[in-house]
Design a protein around this motif. Structure first.
Motif, PDB file in Angstrom:
ATOM      1  N   MET A   1      44.330  48.465  30.666  1.00 28.88           N
ATOM      2  CA  MET A   1      44.822  47.171  31.123  1.00 28.88           C
ATOM      3  C   MET A   1      43.778  46.445  31.961  1.00 28.88           C
ATOM      4  O   MET A   1      43.798  45.236  32.098  1.00 28.88           O
ATOM      5  CB  MET A   1      46.108  47.381  31.936  1.00 28.88           C
ATOM      6  N   SER A   2      42.823  47.167  32.540  1.00 33.19           N
ATOM      7  CA  SER A   2      41.911  46.551  33.501  1.00 33.19           C
ATOM      8  C   SER A   2      41.111  45.412  32.897  1.00 33.19           C
ATOM      9  O   SER A   2      40.877  44.396  33.540  1.00 33.19           O
ATOM     10  CB  SER A   2      40.966  47.609  34.084  1.00 33.19           C
ATOM     11  N   ARG A   3      40.661  45.551  31.634  1.00 32.95           N
ATOM     12  CA  ARG A   3      39.843  44.500  31.058  1.00 32.95           C
ATOM     13  C   ARG A   3      40.659  43.251  30.726  1.00 32.95           C
ATOM     14  O   ARG A   3      40.104  42.190  30.467  1.00 32.95           O
ATOM     15  CB  ARG A   3      39.118  45.011  29.816  1.00 32.95           C
ATOM     16  N   PHE A   4      41.988  43.371  30.692  1.00 31.97           N
ATOM     17  CA  PHE A   4      42.846  42.222  30.438  1.00 31.97           C
ATOM     18  C   PHE A   4      43.291  41.552  31.734  1.00 31.97           C
ATOM     19  O   PHE A   4      43.995  40.557  31.705  1.00 31.97           O
ATOM     20  CB  PHE A   4      44.096  42.650  29.658  1.00 31.97           C
ATOM     21  N   ARG A   5      42.913  42.118  32.853  1.00 34.62           N
ATOM     22  CA  ARG A   5      43.438  41.657  34.140  1.00 34.62           C
ATOM     23  C   ARG A   5      42.399  40.819  34.872  1.00 34.62           C
ATOM     24  O   ARG A   5      41.251  41.223  35.014  1.00 34.62           O
ATOM     25  CB  ARG A   5      43.856  42.867  34.966  1.00 34.62           C
ATOM     26  N   MET A   6      42.796  39.643  35.320  1.00 34.09           N
ATOM     27  CA  MET A   6      41.916  38.734  36.047  1.00 34.09           C
ATOM     28  C   MET A   6      42.243  38.669  37.533  1.00 34.09           C
ATOM     29  O   MET A   6      41.388  38.394  38.362  1.00 34.09           O
ATOM     30  CB  MET A   6      42.007  37.329  35.456  1.00 34.09           C
ATOM     31  N   LEU A   7      43.498  38.895  37.880  1.00 34.59           N
ATOM     32  CA  LEU A   7      43.941  38.767  39.264  1.00 34.59           C
ATOM     33  C   LEU A   7      43.702  40.056  40.041  1.00 34.59           C
ATOM     34  O   LEU A   7      44.028  41.149  39.559  1.00 34.59           O
ATOM     35  CB  LEU A   7      45.431  38.420  39.320  1.00 34.59           C
ATOM     36  N   SER A   8      43.154  39.919  41.234  1.00 35.30           N
ATOM     37  CA  SER A   8      43.065  41.078  42.119  1.00 35.30           C
ATOM     38  C   SER A   8      44.441  41.325  42.732  1.00 35.30           C
ATOM     39  O   SER A   8      45.331  40.469  42.694  1.00 35.30           O
ATOM     40  CB  SER A   8      42.027  40.829  43.214  1.00 35.30           C
ATOM     41  N   ASP A   9      44.610  42.500  43.329  1.00 34.12           N
ATOM     42  CA  ASP A   9      45.901  42.828  43.953  1.00 34.12           C
ATOM     43  C   ASP A   9      46.217  41.864  45.084  1.00 34.12           C
ATOM     44  O   ASP A   9      47.379  41.470  45.274  1.00 34.12           O
ATOM     45  CB  ASP A   9      45.879  44.270  44.478  1.00 34.12           C
ATOM     46  N   SER A  10      45.198  41.456  45.838  1.00 37.43           N
ATOM     47  CA  SER A  10      45.447  40.533  46.957  1.00 37.43           C
ATOM     48  C   SER A  10      45.783  39.138  46.447  1.00 37.43           C
ATOM     49  O   SER A  10      46.598  38.430  47.054  1.00 37.43           O
ATOM     50  CB  SER A  10      44.223  40.491  47.873  1.00 37.43           C
ATOM     51  N   GLN A  11      45.189  38.730  45.321  1.00 37.66           N
ATOM     52  CA  GLN A  11      45.550  37.436  44.741  1.00 37.66           C
ATOM     53  C   GLN A  11      47.000  37.450  44.266  1.00 37.66           C
ATOM     54  O   GLN A  11      47.746  36.491  44.493  1.00 37.66           O
ATOM     55  CB  GLN A  11      44.630  37.096  43.563  1.00 37.66           C
ATOM     56  N   TRP A  12      47.381  38.523  43.597  1.00 34.89           N
ATOM     57  CA  TRP A  12      48.755  38.590  43.107  1.00 34.89           C
ATOM     58  C   TRP A  12      49.747  38.649  44.258  1.00 34.89           C
ATOM     59  O   TRP A  12      50.853  38.097  44.170  1.00 34.89           O
ATOM     60  CB  TRP A  12      48.934  39.808  42.197  1.00 34.89           C
ATOM     61  N   ALA A  13      49.384  39.305  45.348  1.00 33.92           N
ATOM     62  CA  ALA A  13      50.280  39.360  46.505  1.00 33.92           C
ATOM     63  C   ALA A  13      50.584  37.963  47.035  1.00 33.92           C
ATOM     64  O   ALA A  13      51.698  37.694  47.493  1.00 33.92           O
ATOM     65  CB  ALA A  13      49.654  40.222  47.602  1.00 33.92           C
ATOM     66  N   LEU A  14      49.590  37.058  46.950  1.00 31.18           N
ATOM     67  CA  LEU A  14      49.824  35.672  47.374  1.00 31.18           C
ATOM     68  C   LEU A  14      50.755  34.948  46.405  1.00 31.18           C
ATOM     69  O   LEU A  14      51.603  34.162  46.825  1.00 31.18           O
ATOM     70  CB  LEU A  14      48.491  34.922  47.466  1.00 31.18           C
ATOM     71  N   MET A  15      50.597  35.197  45.113  1.00 30.82           N
ATOM     72  CA  MET A  15      51.404  34.497  44.105  1.00 30.82           C
ATOM     73  C   MET A  15      52.821  35.042  44.020  1.00 30.82           C
ATOM     74  O   MET A  15      53.780  34.294  43.841  1.00 30.82           O
ATOM     75  CB  MET A  15      50.747  34.621  42.728  1.00 30.82           C
ATOM     76  N   GLU A  16      52.946  36.344  44.132  1.00 25.90           N
ATOM     77  CA  GLU A  16      54.216  37.004  43.833  1.00 25.90           C
ATOM     78  C   GLU A  16      55.369  36.445  44.646  1.00 25.90           C
ATOM     79  O   GLU A  16      56.464  36.210  44.110  1.00 25.90           O
ATOM     80  CB  GLU A  16      54.078  38.510  44.075  1.00 25.90           C
TER      81      GLU A  16
END
Length: 304
Positions: A1-16
């Motif tokens: 899945m890593s190569r399909f993922r653009m968002l870092s965990d900290s970025q997603w934490a802001l969006m979620e």
């Protein structure tokens, strides 16, 4: 899945915490909303057809439905507004703004839809589909023009769409009208930048008068024909407008912003039939840009 993922965990934490947990009011909750957002980003980053989305993201129809509903409800603009307010509170927004536009050529998959031309082309409501779908005929074929207002570091603040043949100057006031960033505390949203940098396409009396009335500095180049007309009128032509050539060099941030935008192939070429979904994808890119700068503040212990 890593190569399909653009968002870092900290970025997603802001969006979620800012995104809805469902694809619509009556939809079932998603097991992984992050998978839906990653699928949207992957599609536009690669410029592929929705049905060619890798199976790792689940059924492509589900990802498309999620994107379409978020676009129709203006969710991405809401998320962007909250992030811009957090950036302003953290002192990240540079209020020396630049404005310009870029062309996105419309693929044939985006143009096989009926369009009413001659209608108002200013697409200022992100939740309302314009009759012409923001597609027009310019030199080179059918296209859409993306107008952006960016801060002093080239990070996007406002985006609007018009058909490709539309001029830049008429869109300046709508762009400025959309600029509203919540200030820290209970004050009014900030709508007035310190200065505006723009090229010769924005050198008009109406724009200069608007900026002057609001106390905003204008760093706008004057076209040769306007300068020649003013000189021919002699004393009646008035003095030349103030222009800081050194400050004007900073306008390249908006060009760099467009270069970054067009790294997503699905934004450099428009494949979407509806302007509402294409503009929502541009808004996703704007959210992506701002979360990259806000994420380190959150991981560092600051409240964002």
């Amino acid at each position: 899945m890593s190569r399909f993922r653009m968002l870092s965990d900290s970025q997603w934490a802001l969006m979620e915490e800012l995104l809805p947990a469902r694809s619509g009011r009556a939809g079932r909750p998603f097991a992984d909303a992050r998978l839906m957002v990653e699928g949207i980003i992957y599609r536009y980053r690669c410029g592929i057809a929705w049905r060619d989305l890798p199976p790792v993201f689940g059924p492509w129809q589900t990802v498309w439905t999620w994107h379409r509903r978020l676009a129709g409800e203006g969710i991405w603009d809401t998320v962007l507004g909250i992030l811009l307010g957090a950036a302003e509170a953290a002192g990240l927004v540079d209020w020396v703004v630049s404005v310009d536009s870029t062309i996105a050529w419309a693929h044939q998959h985006a143009t096989n839809v009926s369009r009413r031309t001659g209608a108002g082309s200013n697409y200022t409501n992100p939740c309302l589909e314009p009759p012409d779908h923001a597609i027009g005929r310019s030199r080179g074929g059918l296209s859409t023009k993306v107008h952006q207002l960016v801060d002093g570091h080239g990070r996007p603040l406002v985006v609007l769409l018009t058909p490709g043949q539309a001029g830049d100057s008429p869109m300046f006031l709508p762009l400025m009208g959309q600029l509203r960033i919540n200030s820290p505390g209970r004050g009014r949203p900030r709508t007035r930048p310190d200065r505006v940098r723009a090229d010769k396409a924005y050198s008009s009396r109406a724009i200069r008068a608007h900026l002057r009335e609001r106390g905003i500095g204008a760093v706008i180049a004057e076209p040769r024909d306007q300068a020649g007309h003013r000189k021919r009128r002699g004393t009646r032509g008035g003095r030349p407008p103030a222009f800081d050539r050194d400050d004007y060099r900073g306008r390249n941030v908006v060009e760099r912003s467009f270069c970054d935008l067009e790294q997503w192939r699905g934004l450099a070429t428009r494949y979407d039939k509806l302007a509402i979904t294409y503009r929502a994808a541009v808004a996703v890119h704007m959210v992506f840009v701002w979360t990259k700068d806000l994420a380190p503040l959150r991981s560092g212990g600051n409240h964002v």
